[in-house]
Design a protein around this motif. Structure first.
Motif, PDB file in Angstrom:
ATOM      1  N   GLN A  58      -5.606   0.850   8.684  1.00  0.00           N
ATOM      2  CA  GLN A  58      -6.238   2.070   8.167  1.00  0.00           C
ATOM      3  C   GLN A  58      -5.717   3.327   8.841  1.00  0.00           C
ATOM      4  N   GLY A  59      -5.207   3.221  10.033  1.00  0.00           N
ATOM      5  CA  GLY A  59      -4.614   4.383  10.683  1.00  0.00           C
ATOM      6  C   GLY A  59      -3.187   4.660  10.242  1.00  0.00           C
ATOM      7  N   GLU A  60      -2.582   3.734   9.524  1.00  0.00           N
ATOM      8  CA  GLU A  60      -1.174   3.857   9.152  1.00  0.00           C
ATOM      9  C   GLU A  60      -0.945   4.179   7.679  1.00  0.00           C
ATOM     10  N   CYS A  61      -1.905   3.885   6.838  1.00  0.00           N
ATOM     11  CA  CYS A  61      -1.767   4.181   5.415  1.00  0.00           C
ATOM     12  C   CYS A  61      -3.167   4.340   4.809  1.00  0.00           C
ATOM     13  N   GLY A  62      -3.213   4.898   3.616  1.00  0.00           N
ATOM     14  CA  GLY A  62      -4.495   5.229   3.017  1.00  0.00           C
ATOM     15  C   GLY A  62      -4.975   4.208   1.998  1.00  0.00           C
ATOM     16  N   ILE A 108       0.835  -1.206   0.000  1.00  0.00           N
ATOM     17  CA  ILE A 108       0.000   0.000   0.000  1.00  0.00           C
ATOM     18  C   ILE A 108       0.866   1.252   0.000  1.00  0.00           C
ATOM     19  N   LEU A 109       1.901   1.264   0.818  1.00  0.00           N
ATOM     20  CA  LEU A 109       2.782   2.434   0.873  1.00  0.00           C
ATOM     21  C   LEU A 109       3.498   2.665  -0.453  1.00  0.00           C
ATOM     22  N   GLN A 110       3.897   1.594  -1.132  1.00  0.00           N
ATOM     23  CA  GLN A 110       4.519   1.744  -2.453  1.00  0.00           C
ATOM     24  C   GLN A 110       3.531   2.374  -3.433  1.00  0.00           C
ATOM     25  N   SER A 111       2.282   1.926  -3.387  1.00  0.00           N
ATOM     26  CA  SER A 111       1.267   2.504  -4.268  1.00  0.00           C
ATOM     27  C   SER A 111       1.035   3.966  -3.928  1.00  0.00           C
ATOM     28  N   GLU A 112       0.944   4.268  -2.643  1.00  0.00           N
ATOM     29  CA  GLU A 112       0.757   5.654  -2.211  1.00  0.00           C
ATOM     30  C   GLU A 112       1.881   6.547  -2.722  1.00  0.00           C
ATOM     31  N   SER A 113       3.110   6.050  -2.674  1.00  0.00           N
ATOM     32  CA  SER A 113       4.254   6.851  -3.114  1.00  0.00           C
ATOM     33  C   SER A 113       4.186   7.156  -4.610  1.00  0.00           C
ATOM     34  N   ARG A 114       3.478   6.317  -5.371  1.00  0.00           N
ATOM     35  CA  ARG A 114       3.293   6.539  -6.814  1.00  0.00           C
ATOM     36  C   ARG A 114       2.003   7.305  -7.121  1.00  0.00           C
ATOM     37  N   GLY A 115       1.247   7.641  -6.066  1.00  0.00           N
ATOM     38  CA  GLY A 115      -0.022   8.337  -6.270  1.00  0.00           C
ATOM     39  C   GLY A 115      -1.150   7.410  -6.691  1.00  0.00           C
ATOM     40  N   GLN A 116      -0.978   6.126  -6.485  1.00  0.00           N
ATOM     41  CA  GLN A 116      -1.982   5.137  -6.882  1.00  0.00           C
ATOM     42  C   GLN A 116      -2.892   4.819  -5.695  1.00  0.00           C
ATOM     43  N   GLU A 117      -4.201   4.843  -5.945  1.00  0.00           N
ATOM     44  CA  GLU A 117      -5.160   4.480  -4.906  1.00  0.00           C
ATOM     45  C   GLU A 117      -5.241   2.961  -4.785  1.00  0.00           C
ATOM     46  N   VAL A 118      -5.662   2.505  -3.595  1.00  0.00           N
ATOM     47  CA  VAL A 118      -5.732   1.076  -3.311  1.00  0.00           C
ATOM     48  C   VAL A 118      -7.100   0.733  -2.730  1.00  0.00           C
ATOM     49  N   LEU A 119      -7.685  -0.323  -3.260  1.00  0.00           N
ATOM     50  CA  LEU A 119      -8.929  -0.876  -2.733  1.00  0.00           C
ATOM     51  C   LEU A 119      -8.608  -2.246  -2.151  1.00  0.00           C
TER      52      LEU A 119
END
Length: 136
Positions: free
Chosen positions: A81-85, A52-63
């Motif tokens: 959910q409190g640690e990453c989006g 999830i953090l790798q996706s966040e760093s690329r601006g990619q949303e995660v479901l």
């Protein structure tokens, strides 16, 4: 394209992905995580968090899709959910996954998840009652 992570009991996540390929072909940006008896739950949690953090760093949303409310995959994701989006749906069935994949082709994540609860609820039928209706 948003990423889809399936985190489920047994091999259900892998099988959902494999079965969905029969309908939509191989899909990019899908990951499966399996909760097996005796597995390292903290290790799984860390692998999912890193993804999830790798996706966040690329601006990619995660479901994230989990199979059972209050099960270990669900509880693990609620902690994260409190640690990453990411967005999280639980109680996932196969028709719901197919609907997400279909919507993902033409919509962003906000559009793709809108009304998913209704899709899941609408995919369950009492076949005995259905046959009685058409026999009338």
């Amino acid at each position: 394209m948003f990423k889809i992570i399936l985190f489920m009991h047994g091999r259900l996540a892998e099988e959902f992905i494999r079965a969905s390929a029969l309908v939509f072909g191989e899909q990019k940006e899908m990951e499966a995580y399996s909760l097996e008896l005796g597995c390292d739950v903290d290790g799984l949690r860390n692998r999912i968090k890193e993804s999830i953090l790798q996706s966040e760093s690329r601006g990619q949303e995660v479901l994230v899709l989990t199979d059972l409310m209050n099960g270990t995959p669900f509880n693990t994701m609620m902690q994260l959910q409190g640690e990453c989006g990411f967005s999280h749906f639980t109680g996932v069935n196969f028709p719901l996954l197919l609907e997400v994949l279909n919507r993902r082709m033409s919509q962003d994540m906000a559009g793709a998840v809108k009304g998913l609860e209704d899709v899941a609820k609408g995919s369950i039928y009492d076949c005995d009652a259905f046959l009685q209706q058409i026999a009338l």
